[in-house]
Design a protein around this motif. Structure first.
Motif, short mmCIF file in Angstrom:
data_model
loop_
_atom_site.label_atom_id
_atom_site.label_comp_id
_atom_site.label_asym_id
_atom_site.label_seq_id
_atom_site.Cartn_x
_atom_site.Cartn_y
_atom_site.Cartn_z
N PHE A 173 5.05 -8.27 -14.92
CA PHE A 173 3.92 -8.98 -14.31
C PHE A 173 4.05 -10.47 -14.54
O PHE A 173 4.47 -10.91 -15.61
CB PHE A 173 2.61 -8.47 -14.94
CG PHE A 173 1.39 -9.25 -14.54
CD1 PHE A 173 0.81 -9.06 -13.30
CD2 PHE A 173 0.82 -10.17 -15.41
CE1 PHE A 173 -0.34 -9.79 -12.94
CE2 PHE A 173 -0.31 -10.89 -15.06
CZ PHE A 173 -0.90 -10.69 -13.81
N CYS A 193 9.11 6.05 -12.84
CA CYS A 193 9.48 5.56 -11.51
C CYS A 193 9.20 6.66 -10.50
O CYS A 193 9.66 7.80 -10.65
CB CYS A 193 10.96 5.17 -11.48
SG CYS A 193 11.49 4.49 -9.89
N HIS A 240 7.02 -7.25 -5.64
CA HIS A 240 5.79 -7.29 -4.85
C HIS A 240 5.01 -8.54 -5.24
O HIS A 240 5.14 -9.05 -6.36
CB HIS A 240 4.96 -6.03 -5.12
CG HIS A 240 3.69 -5.94 -4.34
ND1 HIS A 240 3.64 -6.03 -2.97
CD2 HIS A 240 2.40 -5.78 -4.76
CE1 HIS A 240 2.39 -5.93 -2.57
NE2 HIS A 240 1.61 -5.78 -3.63
N THR A 259 5.28 -8.96 -9.34
CA THR A 259 5.88 -7.93 -10.19
C THR A 259 7.29 -7.62 -9.68
O THR A 259 7.57 -7.79 -8.49
CB THR A 259 5.05 -6.63 -10.21
OG1 THR A 259 5.67 -5.69 -11.09
CG2 THR A 259 4.92 -6.02 -8.83
N TYR A 295 1.59 -2.15 -13.77
CA TYR A 295 3.00 -2.51 -13.60
C TYR A 295 3.65 -2.87 -14.93
O TYR A 295 3.04 -3.57 -15.75
CB TYR A 295 3.14 -3.70 -12.65
CG TYR A 295 2.71 -3.43 -11.22
CD1 TYR A 295 3.10 -2.28 -10.56
CD2 TYR A 295 1.92 -4.33 -10.54
CE1 TYR A 295 2.72 -2.04 -9.25
CE2 TYR A 295 1.53 -4.11 -9.23
CZ TYR A 295 1.92 -2.96 -8.59
OH TYR A 295 1.54 -2.73 -7.30
N TYR A 348 11.90 -4.42 -16.11
CA TYR A 348 10.96 -4.67 -17.19
C TYR A 348 11.73 -5.10 -18.43
O TYR A 348 12.89 -4.76 -18.62
CB TYR A 348 10.11 -3.43 -17.48
CG TYR A 348 10.88 -2.13 -17.41
CD1 TYR A 348 11.54 -1.62 -18.51
CD2 TYR A 348 10.95 -1.43 -16.21
CE1 TYR A 348 12.25 -0.44 -18.44
CE2 TYR A 348 11.68 -0.24 -16.13
CZ TYR A 348 12.32 0.25 -17.25
OH TYR A 348 13.03 1.41 -17.17
N TRP A 379 -2.70 -4.22 -11.03
CA TRP A 379 -1.56 -4.96 -11.55
C TRP A 379 -1.32 -4.68 -13.04
O TRP A 379 -0.24 -4.93 -13.56
CB TRP A 379 -1.74 -6.45 -11.30
CG TRP A 379 -1.57 -6.77 -9.85
CD1 TRP A 379 -2.50 -6.61 -8.85
CD2 TRP A 379 -0.38 -7.25 -9.21
NE1 TRP A 379 -1.96 -6.97 -7.64
CE2 TRP A 379 -0.67 -7.38 -7.84
CE3 TRP A 379 0.88 -7.62 -9.68
CZ2 TRP A 379 0.27 -7.82 -6.92
CZ3 TRP A 379 1.82 -8.07 -8.77
CH2 TRP A 379 1.51 -8.17 -7.40
N ALA A 396 8.33 -4.52 -10.07
CA ALA A 396 8.27 -3.07 -10.23
C ALA A 396 8.68 -2.25 -9.01
O ALA A 396 8.85 -1.05 -9.12
CB ALA A 396 6.85 -2.65 -10.65
N THR A 397 8.81 -2.86 -7.84
CA THR A 397 9.18 -2.09 -6.65
C THR A 397 10.61 -2.39 -6.22
O THR A 397 11.09 -3.52 -6.34
CB THR A 397 8.22 -2.40 -5.48
OG1 THR A 397 8.17 -3.81 -5.27
CG2 THR A 397 6.83 -1.89 -5.78
N GLN A 404 8.55 2.75 -7.10
CA GLN A 404 7.77 1.83 -7.94
C GLN A 404 7.65 2.37 -9.35
O GLN A 404 7.48 3.57 -9.56
CB GLN A 404 6.37 1.66 -7.34
CG GLN A 404 5.42 0.81 -8.17
CD GLN A 404 4.06 0.72 -7.52
OE1 GLN A 404 3.90 0.07 -6.48
NE2 GLN A 404 3.07 1.38 -8.09
N GLU A 405 7.75 1.47 -10.32
CA GLU A 405 7.59 1.84 -11.72
C GLU A 405 6.17 1.56 -12.18
O GLU A 405 5.56 0.58 -11.76
CB GLU A 405 8.58 1.05 -12.59
CG GLU A 405 10.02 1.43 -12.35
CD GLU A 405 10.92 0.24 -12.06
OE1 GLU A 405 12.07 0.48 -11.67
OE2 GLU A 405 10.45 -0.90 -12.18
N SER A 406 5.67 2.43 -13.06
CA SER A 406 4.33 2.29 -13.61
C SER A 406 4.35 2.56 -15.10
O SER A 406 5.21 3.30 -15.60
CB SER A 406 3.36 3.27 -12.93
OG SER A 406 3.30 3.06 -11.54
#
Length: 290
Positions: A190, A106, A154, A142, A187, A39, A184, A144-145, A115-117
């Motif tokens: 993006f 994460c 992803h 993304t 994430y 990110y 989405w 993020a994974t 995965q990060e959120s």
């Protein structure tokens, strides 16, 4: 003799344990190294973009400045600027979101995958940004994974924009499935991409083909290696997230795999010259996936 055998077995067990420990440590270090790479927060100043938005006609430099300030590409900006009542305010909200500082968590989502959120102060997932206007056939990416120190990311394709529907190969062990596009917005990175110079009729056809040919089939990590990368539709036996996106475009004459190897990845799709950027978030506008 028995004592000697036990000693040998003990040494083998100890050696095996040390090897696994070293692998675990190495992977953990790699995961820690790559995690911040998933990110991006702008390292430049937020500027006043209202004077640009007030112009009757935008130059290429104007579009570039707005892209760096909002994450919106030309297609998205033009759509919002058509809305004389609310369009400019919506663009300003994208700017606010683009420069917001976020909390990121994460978590493990599989045996080897994390995965990060975006989360609030209680570590609960939150929507961090709005989605630009989207249509059938648009592609979502993304970073993020990641698994075992590899940030693979992803990918998904929008199959029914009106009903906020995407088609995705979510994770190993699950068949491909239809998802809600709002997932989405959680994430921290993006990208929304659109095939350059394609009519909406073409994109509708590609998304329709994807839904009819690739929904509810097994996840396969080695598609392209142990099975054909581009088989006939009736011979598709497995797919993975980026292959699911690549295949319907390839079947319609668009090879969106940047490097053309047996394995197509989200990064390959993000770097394809056949796409234009509709929107990014948490991604460096200078180079969206180096």
């Amino acid at each position: 003799m028995i004592a000697k055998i036990k000693k040998i077995k003990y040494k083998k067990l100890l050696f095996t344990s040390l090897v696994f420990l070293m692998i675990f440590i190495a992977v953990s270090i790699m995961e820690m190294i790559i995690e911040p790479m998933g990110y991006y927060h702008p390292d430049y100043e937020k500027t006043d973009i209202i004077p640009i938005l007030e112009k009757a006609e935008l130059s290429e430099e104007d579009y570039k400045e707005l892209f760096y300030q909002t994450g919106l590409g030309k297609t998205a900006l033009d759509e919002y600027l058509k809305d004389e009542d609310n369009g400019k305010n919506k663009i300003l909200q994208f700017q606010e979101n683009f420069f917001r500082n976020n909390n990121i968590l994460c978590e493990s989502i599989g045996i080897i995958t994390s995965q990060e959120s975006l989360v609030n102060e209680e570590n609960k997932p939150i929507y961090g940004f709005d989605l630009a206007d989207y249509k059938n056939g648009y592609v979502l990416i993304t970073k993020a994974t990641h698994s075992l120190g590899w940030r693979h990311g992803h990918a998904a394709i929008i199959t029914d924009a009106e009903n906020m529907e995407t088609l995705e190969a979510v994770i190993l062990g699950s068949n491909t499935m239809l998802q809600n596009i709002n997932k989405w917005r959680v994430y921290p990175s993006f990208m929304m991409l659109k095939l350059k110079d394609a009519s909406q009729d073409e994109l509708d056809e590609i998304s329709k083909f994807a839904k009819e040919s690739l929904n509810d089939i097994p996840y396969g990590l080695t598609v392209g290696l142990t099975s054909k990368k581009n088989p006939n539709p009736e011979d598709i036996s497995s797919t993975q997230c980026s292959h699911l996106v690549w295949y319907p475009f390839m079947q319609h004459g668009f090879n969106i795999d940047y490097d053309g190897s047996w394995l197509v990845t989200p990064k390959d799709i993000a770097n394809s010259d056949l796409f234009e950027v509709v929107q990014i978030y948490g991604v460096n506008p200078e180079d969206i996936w180096p």
